[in-house]
Write a protein that holds these residues in place. Structure first.
Motif, PDB file in Angstrom:
ATOM      1  N   PRO A 141      -8.682   1.323  -4.591  1.00  0.00           N
ATOM      2  CA  PRO A 141      -7.953   1.862  -3.424  1.00  0.00           C
ATOM      3  C   PRO A 141      -8.593   3.159  -2.919  1.00  0.00           C
ATOM      4  O   PRO A 141      -9.351   3.818  -3.640  1.00  0.00           O
ATOM      5  CB  PRO A 141      -6.550   2.121  -3.971  1.00  0.00           C
ATOM      6  CG  PRO A 141      -6.442   1.303  -5.210  1.00  0.00           C
ATOM      7  CD  PRO A 141      -7.821   1.212  -5.775  1.00  0.00           C
TER       8      PRO A 141
ATOM      9  N   TRP B   9       2.138  -7.395   3.304  1.00  0.00           N
ATOM     10  CA  TRP B   9       1.748  -6.431   2.250  1.00  0.00           C
ATOM     11  C   TRP B   9       2.099  -4.995   2.646  1.00  0.00           C
ATOM     12  O   TRP B   9       1.276  -4.215   3.081  1.00  0.00           O
ATOM     13  CB  TRP B   9       0.264  -6.540   1.910  1.00  0.00           C
ATOM     14  CG  TRP B   9       0.006  -6.058   0.488  1.00  0.00           C
ATOM     15  CD1 TRP B   9      -0.379  -4.824   0.105  1.00  0.00           C
ATOM     16  CD2 TRP B   9       0.184  -6.808  -0.701  1.00  0.00           C
ATOM     17  NE1 TRP B   9      -0.443  -4.737  -1.268  1.00  0.00           N
ATOM     18  CE2 TRP B   9      -0.102  -5.954  -1.796  1.00  0.00           C
ATOM     19  CE3 TRP B   9       0.583  -8.119  -0.978  1.00  0.00           C
ATOM     20  CZ2 TRP B   9      -0.024  -6.364  -3.124  1.00  0.00           C
ATOM     21  CZ3 TRP B   9       0.650  -8.528  -2.288  1.00  0.00           C
ATOM     22  CH2 TRP B   9       0.353  -7.662  -3.353  1.00  0.00           C
TER      23      TRP B   9
ATOM     24  N   GLU C 132       1.487  -1.853  -3.345  1.00  0.00           N
ATOM     25  CA  GLU C 132       0.966  -1.657  -1.988  1.00  0.00           C
ATOM     26  C   GLU C 132      -0.415  -1.025  -2.023  1.00  0.00           C
ATOM     27  O   GLU C 132      -1.328  -1.455  -1.305  1.00  0.00           O
ATOM     28  CB  GLU C 132       1.932  -0.784  -1.183  1.00  0.00           C
ATOM     29  CG  GLU C 132       1.483  -0.547   0.251  1.00  0.00           C
ATOM     30  CD  GLU C 132       2.427   0.371   1.008  1.00  0.00           C
ATOM     31  OE1 GLU C 132       2.704   0.080   2.179  1.00  0.00           O
ATOM     32  OE2 GLU C 132       2.874   1.386   0.426  1.00  0.00           O
TER      33      GLU C 132
ATOM     34  N   GLY D 132      -3.355  -3.354  -3.397  1.00  0.00           N
ATOM     35  CA  GLY D 132      -3.777  -4.397  -2.457  1.00  0.00           C
ATOM     36  C   GLY D 132      -3.599  -5.792  -3.023  1.00  0.00           C
ATOM     37  O   GLY D 132      -3.596  -6.022  -4.232  1.00  0.00           O
ATOM     38  N   ARG D 133      -3.452  -6.744  -2.118  1.00  0.00           N
ATOM     39  CA  ARG D 133      -3.141  -8.129  -2.474  1.00  0.00           C
ATOM     40  C   ARG D 133      -4.176  -8.726  -3.441  1.00  0.00           C
ATOM     41  O   ARG D 133      -3.845  -9.319  -4.472  1.00  0.00           O
ATOM     42  CB  ARG D 133      -3.070  -8.978  -1.199  1.00  0.00           C
ATOM     43  CG  ARG D 133      -2.508 -10.374  -1.419  1.00  0.00           C
ATOM     44  CD  ARG D 133      -2.702 -11.256  -0.181  1.00  0.00           C
ATOM     45  NE  ARG D 133      -2.289 -10.632   1.049  1.00  0.00           N
ATOM     46  CZ  ARG D 133      -1.057 -10.699   1.586  1.00  0.00           C
ATOM     47  NH1 ARG D 133      -0.102 -11.370   0.946  1.00  0.00           N
ATOM     48  NH2 ARG D 133      -0.780 -10.100   2.732  1.00  0.00           N
TER      49      ARG D 133
END
Length: 469
Positions: free
Chosen positions: A348, A409, A454, A457-458
């Motif tokens: 991230p 998301w 969140e 991330g997916r």
């Protein structure tokens, strides 16, 4: 002091470069800087480097770096006393010619013997004026081959009084002061003389300094009066005590200003904290330097020693970390995280992570360490996995992984999806959140699970849940 000064305000910070910039010096610099800024004046940086044995270029650099880190920019200087020797010798010659200074041929051993005799007689030890010229006095024969010192002809009677704008009126009798050496046998001038001439030449209007200088002030005032110079106003600040109430020392306290960036403190927190260590504006605890400049008129300076409190500093630093731009925090945290093995590729955005983590941390170092959970490959303990990834929970985790493929998301949508999965499986939030924390970070303590999801991330979430399921 609340009225605007009658003459242009010129303050100075005048450290001796024998080591780092310490907290007490930084506070003096801050007050002098803020006072000059409040009155639209000039802040001068002067390096008092006549102690050749202890002064070093490295110490000069350390002082300047400390000032720059704090953002206390000077308007003039830095001036170096060692570059002003011609000027000092000029004034010394003028004083010798005017009779306000004289040559003294007493050896150091003779002077010490004088002082010893006075101690034995219960008197204050001092130079006895053997070589002081007076009308009708015959001076001793000059010892062969001995070079004289130059002494200031201090007034014998009367008092020196000044209205100290920190401590109030201070009076010291001239009988307490002996004839100060103002130049050594090799002609180099001494500290108090240089300071007086510097303050004259640099037109210093207000001198703020530590109260360890109170005994120097009457000497400097008398020198300035002897050469017909105007006097600055003086304010002497009490020392800063350590958290234990004793004098701060580098053995037990972080007294070097540049220790604080290394420990993860922000300069605005240090400035705000130092400002309150000896000065106040009502009950204000948190304020910007712009506000301090607006308020700092020389009044409300405390005349009692302040005590350093690391908890208060940490509270302030936490406040400023929470206010700080996340990209700035990222630039400060990244080097420490790299040293600790952070993996930034495919991870991230650091600024986003720090924005989530900064609420609970007191220093940049704490923030960097706490944020590592987003930037390392998770290696959860097998026993913890066995404890939390139970047969009762596995179907819910599988449903969660499936829903992750299509859910919008963002934090709100993820929180709603988790609640639906929990309801469908008759589970409570910790039963789902704990395994997910272990899968994603390898640890059980994290911020709220929806916020963590969140930020990861997916793609990362789906991959890590699949790996451990």
């Amino acid at each position: 002091m609340t009225n605007a000064p009658a003459k242009p305000v010129r303050t100075r910070f005048a450290p001796s470069p024998t080591g780092y910039l310490h907290l007490g010096g930084a506070r003096t610099a801050l007050y002098s800087w803020a006072f000059a800024r409040h009155f639209g004046g000039t802040f001068v940086l002067r390096i008092e480097d006549t102690d050749l044995e202890r002064s070093t270029p490295e110490a000069v650099q350390a002082i300047i770096e400390g000032m720059e880190w704090l953002g206390l920019g000077h308007d003039e200087g830095p001036f170096y006393q060692m570059q002003r020797m011609d000027r000092y010798r000029e004034v010394l010659a003028q004083m010798l010619a005017a009779g306000t200074a004289y040559q003294c041929y007493s050896s150091p051993e003779e002077v010490e013997a004088m002082r010893e005799r006075m101690r034995a007689a219960g008197e204050k030890p001092r130079y006895d004026g053997t070589w002081r010229p007076e009308p009708g006095k015959t001076l001793p024969a000059i010892p062969a081959g001995r070079k004289p010192v130059l002494r200031f002809k201090n007034p014998l009677d009367g008092e020196v009084t000044w209205n100290d704008f920190v401590k109030g009126s201070i009076t010291i009798g001239n009988k307490e002061l002996d004839d100060l050496v103002i130049a050594r046998p090799d002609g180099t001038p001494t500290y108090n003389f240089c300071v007086a001439i510097d303050d004259l030449d640099m037109e210093i209007s207000h001198v703020l300094r530590g109260d360890d200088h109170v005994n120097n002030t009457p000497r400097q005032i008398n020198i300035l009066r002897a050469i017909g110079a105007p006097l600055p106003e003086y304010g002497h600040l009490p020392m800063i005590l350590g958290s234990d109430g004793a004098k701060m020392s580098k053995r037990k306290d972080a007294v070097n200003v540049m220790d604080y960036p290394a420990q993860g403190y922000l300069p605005e927190a240090i400035l705000n904290y130092l400002a309150r260590l000896g000065w106040s504006h009502g009950d204000e605890e948190v304020f910007s330097m712009a506000q301090m400049i607006e308020w700092f008129d020389g009044s409300h300076l405390s005349n009692s020693a302040a005590q350093f409190n690391i908890e208060k500093l940490n509270w302030l630093n936490n406040h400023y970390i929470k206010q700080a731009d996340n990209e700035r925090l990222a630039s400060l945290a990244r080097p420490r995280m790299l040293d600790n093995g952070a993996e930034f590729d495919g991870a991230p955005a650091l600024a986003v992570v720090l924005g989530l983590m900064k609420e609970r941390t007191n220093t940049i170092n704490e923030l960097a360490d706490a944020s590592m959970l987003f930037f390392r490959t998770p290696q959860p303990d097998a026993a913890l996995l066995a404890q939390h990834v139970t047969d009762a929970v596995k179907p819910a985790l599988a449903q969660f992984a499936e829903r992750c493929q299509t859910v919008e998301w963002n934090k709100a949508a993820l929180a709603a999806m988790i609640k639906e999965v929990l309801a469908a499986n008759g589970l409570k939030m910790p039963q789902m959140a704990m395994p997910l924390r272990l899968f994603l970070t390898g640890q059980l303590q994290t911020p709220a699970i929806d916020a963590v999801l969140e930020i990861f991330g997916r793609e990362t979430v789906v991959a890590r849940v699949a790996k451990f399921l």
